[in-house]
Enzyme design. Structure first.
Site, PDB file in Angstrom:
ATOM      1  N   LYS A 118       5.511  -6.304 -16.731  1.00  0.00           N
ATOM      2  CA  LYS A 118       4.674  -7.294 -16.062  1.00  0.00           C
ATOM      3  C   LYS A 118       3.848  -6.598 -14.990  1.00  0.00           C
ATOM      4  O   LYS A 118       4.352  -6.234 -13.929  1.00  0.00           O
ATOM      5  CB  LYS A 118       5.503  -8.401 -15.404  1.00  0.00           C
TER       6      LYS A 118
ATOM      7  N   GLU B 145      12.149  -0.080  -5.558  1.00  0.00           N
ATOM      8  CA  GLU B 145      11.365   0.749  -4.639  1.00  0.00           C
ATOM      9  C   GLU B 145      10.551  -0.232  -3.808  1.00  0.00           C
ATOM     10  O   GLU B 145       9.622  -0.856  -4.299  1.00  0.00           O
ATOM     11  CB  GLU B 145      10.481   1.725  -5.412  1.00  0.00           C
TER      12      GLU B 145
ATOM     13  N   CYS C 227       3.176   2.194  -0.105  1.00  0.00           N
ATOM     14  CA  CYS C 227       4.506   1.869   0.422  1.00  0.00           C
ATOM     15  C   CYS C 227       4.998   2.937   1.389  1.00  0.00           C
ATOM     16  O   CYS C 227       5.736   2.641   2.336  1.00  0.00           O
ATOM     17  CB  CYS C 227       5.483   1.696  -0.724  1.00  0.00           C
TER      18      CYS C 227
ATOM     19  N   GLU D  90       5.870  -4.056   7.900  1.00  0.00           N
ATOM     20  CA  GLU D  90       4.993  -3.360   6.969  1.00  0.00           C
ATOM     21  C   GLU D  90       3.702  -4.167   6.838  1.00  0.00           C
ATOM     22  O   GLU D  90       3.705  -5.294   6.352  1.00  0.00           O
ATOM     23  CB  GLU D  90       5.656  -3.204   5.606  1.00  0.00           C
TER      24      GLU D  90
END
Length: 474
Positions: A165, A241, A275, A372
């Protein structure tokens, strides 16, 4: 293959340069995931892919890589139009790298083997490494092509079948890869691409009773949901992750010009949508003032503009939602008392462009230091001693990546062993390589991408034991 979706629904995919619609894409839902998983299950249980010799899988994977090489320009263009990524970088680095990722794992496909064990009694034993089965691969939007093959390539090499996906924000290159997979000769049912939303299609993959493993890259918040769904369904293993708030520690002995360049690269590369971005920069007090002056000047070299323009260094954020999220964090930084050194505003009247932004006088409890942001926003802070720098670096719930800039081997050794992160880059940043395992500590997740550790995520170990009768030795 890309299945015909049941409900016939579509959604718009957007060009972040303009905010305009590129195309309408079929929207997969739970029923479509069921069909895709069924196709993958049949291909795994009864099809040729897991039963081919590793060398035969490798040959098809090499053909797949060669086809990607033949379509570098188209694929780079899709990621530029769909994700705002720099076309020049995609053409020179990202797309060639995904072809090489396929070749790397193709080289491992015929080297998957267990061990002969030395038992302590009259038994002979060995282990087999077997493909784990049907895997669900959920891809993020910031590196659509790279992350597609970070997961697909080792899965193929291991002999798994899969449901992939792509992120709903960036589905176009994934659909092209599905087309090329068929041309390469990957059998039907082995690689099934279903475009859909995370809350529907992604959730269906995570909770599916016939998916044997899920690999997810994305936010920590969604990672929790994936892990919970896996536990509540068939207790499938997951690898995650997740997010990061990575520190860059710059010591007094560093070359200041080099340190400035690395700090800017750490946060502004890929418009901060990484990231592992070095979003918290800690500079030792002896060079702090000089560092700030040079940073203010060099930050202006990171020109914002159309990602098709080869002189552009910072493209648009991926969509309006992310654009507004980043701007809201910039406003939080101002309200909480941080000093805006550079940037801080939209960089164009149309599209989702944001000026590269640096805050000084940042405190550890500010939102721009804790959360973040996933955009071109640096939080710059000062520290006195090595011990204090390590303490600041580790004061985060995340542990994905980190950077150290120093000329001292002693400092590099001490700090690299003290930082709680999955990778430490010394006098460099974004030092990714296909042979170097990448993954996080703490709430940045678990499981490694890249390297042989990535391959083993898609394998399981079976022990085979048989008695030995009248053997002269064990």
């Amino acid at each position: 293959m890309n299945l015909d979706f049941v409900a016939g629904k579509t959604f718009e995919t957007i060009d972040p340069r303009t905010g305009e619609t590129i195309a309408r894409v079929s929207e997969g839902d739970k029923e479509d995931i069921d069909l895709a998983v069924g196709a993958a299950r049949r291909a795994f249980d009864h099809g040729p892919w897991p039963r081919l010799p590793g060398a035969a899988r490798a040959k098809i994977m090499h053909k797949f890589a060669d086809l990607i090489d033949q379509h570098i320009e188209e694929l780079a263009t899709l990621d530029t139009l769909n994700a705002g990524k720099l076309f020049s970088w995609g053409k020179a680095v990202d797309i060639p790298s995904v072809a090489n990722t396929l070749r790397y794992f193709a080289g491992a496909a015929d080297k998957i083997h267990g061990q002969v064990l030395k038992m302590s009694r009259e038994l002979h034993a060995y282990t087999l490494l077997e493909p784990i089965g049907v895997v669900g691969l959920i891809i993020p939007w910031n590196f659509p092509s790279t992350m597609f093959f970070v997961k697909v390539a080792p899965s193929l090499a291991a002999g798994c079948t899969m449901v992939v996906k792509p992120a709903e924000q960036t589905p176009l290159s994934a659909l092209f890869f599905a087309h090329l997979a068929r041309e390469a000769g990957i059998p039907d049912g082995v690689m099934n691409v279903v475009v859909g939303y995370g809350a529907t299609a992604g959730a269906a993959i995570s909770a599916h009773m016939d998916v044997d493993k899920v690999s997810f890259t994305g936010s920590t918040e969604v990672g929790r949901k994936v892990m919970q769904a896996a536990a509540l369904s068939n207790l499938k293993p997951v690898s995650l992750e997740l997010g990061g708030k990575s520190p860059v520690l710059i010591f007094d002995d560093a070359d200041v010009d080099k340190a400035v360049d690395l700090a800017l690269l750490a946060i502004f590369y890929n418009k901060g949508e990484v990231c592992a971005a070095g979003s918290r920069v800690f500079v030792q007090e002896g060079i702090y003032d000089e560092f700030v002056k040079k940073l203010a000047v060099k930050a202006k070299e990171w020109t914002v503009g159309d990602p098709l323009d080869p002189t552009t260094r910072v493209g648009p954020q991926v969509n309006k939602t992310q654009f507004e999220r980043v701007l809201s964090y910039i406003e939080h930084g101002k309200r909480e008392g941080a000093t805006l050194l550079t940037g801080g505003k939209p960089a164009a009247e149309t599209g989702f462009y944001i000026q590269p932004t640096v805050f000084t006088d940042v405190k550890e409890d500010m939102m721009i230091s804790r959360d973040e942001i996933f955009g071109p926003v640096m939080a710059l802070m000062k520290f006195k001693t090595i011990e204090e720098g390590i303490k600041y670096a580790n004061n985060t719930k995340y542990g994905l990546a980190s950077g150290i800039v120093t000329k001292s081997l002693d400092i590099a050794n001490t700090v690299s062993r003290s930082i709680k992160a999955g990778v430490v880059w010394i006098n460099c940043y974004h030092g990714f390589d296909i042979d170097c395992p990448f993954g996080g500590y703490k709430m940045s997740g678990f499981g490694k991408d890249f390297g042989m550790e990535a391959l083993h995520k898609y394998l399981q170990t079976k022990a085979v034991v048989t008695p030995i009768y009248n053997s002269p030795w064990l």
